[in-house]
Design a protein around this motif. Structure first.
Motif, mmCIF file in Angstrom:
data_model
loop_
_atom_site.group_PDB
_atom_site.id
_atom_site.type_symbol
_atom_site.label_atom_id
_atom_site.label_comp_id
_atom_site.label_asym_id
_atom_site.label_seq_id
_atom_site.Cartn_x
_atom_site.Cartn_y
_atom_site.Cartn_z
ATOM 1 N N GLN A 1 51.522 27.203 47.412
ATOM 2 C CA GLN A 1 50.081 26.988 47.359
ATOM 3 C C GLN A 1 49.476 27.898 46.285
ATOM 4 O O GLN A 1 49.812 29.071 46.182
ATOM 5 N N GLU A 2 48.574 27.368 45.496
ATOM 6 C CA GLU A 2 47.996 28.116 44.374
ATOM 7 C C GLU A 2 46.635 28.712 44.727
ATOM 8 O O GLU A 2 45.807 28.066 45.369
ATOM 9 N N VAL A 3 46.423 29.958 44.307
ATOM 10 C CA VAL A 3 45.132 30.635 44.427
ATOM 11 C C VAL A 3 44.683 31.027 43.025
ATOM 12 O O VAL A 3 45.480 31.586 42.255
ATOM 13 N N TYR A 4 43.438 30.723 42.697
ATOM 14 C CA TYR A 4 42.894 31.099 41.393
ATOM 15 C C TYR A 4 41.636 31.933 41.607
ATOM 16 O O TYR A 4 40.746 31.533 42.359
ATOM 17 N N VAL A 5 41.557 33.096 40.966
ATOM 18 C CA VAL A 5 40.400 33.980 41.107
ATOM 19 C C VAL A 5 40.063 34.587 39.754
ATOM 20 O O VAL A 5 40.961 34.959 38.984
ATOM 21 N N GLN A 6 38.767 34.712 39.473
ATOM 22 C CA GLN A 6 38.326 35.380 38.254
ATOM 23 C C GLN A 6 37.197 36.347 38.588
ATOM 24 O O GLN A 6 36.496 36.194 39.589
ATOM 25 N N SER A 7 37.031 37.366 37.750
ATOM 26 C CA SER A 7 35.964 38.346 37.950
ATOM 27 C C SER A 7 35.663 39.000 36.607
ATOM 28 O O SER A 7 36.230 38.620 35.573
ATOM 29 N N GLU A 8 34.758 39.975 36.620
ATOM 30 C CA GLU A 8 34.403 40.661 35.380
ATOM 31 C C GLU A 8 35.295 41.871 35.107
ATOM 32 O O GLU A 8 35.557 42.216 33.962
ATOM 33 N N ARG A 9 35.765 42.531 36.169
ATOM 34 C CA ARG A 9 36.626 43.695 35.989
ATOM 35 C C ARG A 9 37.683 43.750 37.092
ATOM 36 O O ARG A 9 37.573 43.047 38.098
ATOM 37 N N GLY A 10 38.683 44.595 36.879
ATOM 38 C CA GLY A 10 39.713 44.725 37.886
ATOM 39 C C GLY A 10 40.653 45.877 37.594
ATOM 40 O O GLY A 10 40.601 46.489 36.525
ATOM 41 N N GLU A 11 41.518 46.168 38.560
ATOM 42 C CA GLU A 11 42.542 47.199 38.424
ATOM 43 C C GLU A 11 43.832 46.669 39.041
ATOM 44 O O GLU A 11 43.807 46.087 40.124
ATOM 45 N N VAL A 12 44.929 46.891 38.327
ATOM 46 C CA VAL A 12 46.219 46.350 38.747
ATOM 47 C C VAL A 12 47.225 47.481 38.903
ATOM 48 O O VAL A 12 47.393 48.300 38.000
#
Length: 205
Positions: free
Chosen positions: A104-115
């Motif tokens: 199952q696919e999940v797609y998410v976008q945002s302005e900033r992030g930390e990995v």
């Protein structure tokens, strides 16, 4: 006998003067050492931590997987890596994740992030938007914890499906069992009739 009141007044005056000097030195003198010490222990912002990043890059792709299977990939316009923290700060990330036996696919976008690839964790924040199967979601922050296969949404969470709308302060999604748990000011609108004619439904004609 007349000198005793004068002597008492003189002693009181001297004690008051000493007390005043002591109070002044203790509370009203310039706290040079204290101010420097406070500056040394002032909290450092996340932006400052990545200001002198060890590695910087533009238009990057991060990939995470195991046993030859792709768990997720993340595209970002820019990235800064802090080696001490072991964390990559990204701008305008786009995350695509796959889970379950049916991938199952999940797609998410945002302005900033930390990995944090080492621990298979990531955080996306500021205008988080995405889709999870036939669910659409909005939030201020998303935390993915790969070790337990869970996603946590925080801040103005909105989850929409053709037959349901849920709003809450926080939401937990178990990617394994696909269960949802909402908390804090939960409001839900159920509309089973909304399934009919939904563009997300398969066309059976």
């Amino acid at each position: 006998m007349k000198s005793r009141p004068a002597l008492i007044l003189l002693v009181i005056f001297a004690l008051g003067l000493l007390l005043g000097v002591g109070v002044n030195e203790l509370f009203l003198s310039d706290p040079i050492l204290e101010s420097n010490d406070a500056a040394d222990h002032a909290p450092v912002s996340r932006e400052a931590m990545f200001a002198d990043a060890d590695i910087s890059a533009e238009d990057i792709e991060l990939v995470q997987g195991k046993q030859g299977s792709l768990d997720w990939k993340l595209l970002a316009k820019s990235a800064k890596y802090n080696q001490e923290l072991g964390v990559i700060a990204v701008e305008f990330p786009q995350l695509t994740a796959f889970f379950g036996d049916d991938r199952q696919e999940v797609y998410v976008q945002s302005e900033r992030g930390e990995v944090d690839q080492g621990n298979d964790n990531l955080t996306l924040y500021d205008r988080v938007r995405g889709r999870f199967g036939d669910l659409a979601l909005d939030a201020q922050q998303l935390d993915y914890v790969g070790a337990i296969g869970k996603v946590y949404l925080k801040g103005g969470v909105s989850l929409r499906r053709p037959d349901m709308t849920v709003q809450a302060k926080a939401l937990e999604i178990d990617l394994v069992t696909r269960q949802l748990v909402a908390a804090g000011g939960v409001e839900a609108l159920l509309a089973p009739e909304g399934l009919d004619g939904s563009p997300l439904q398969d066309d059976k004609e």
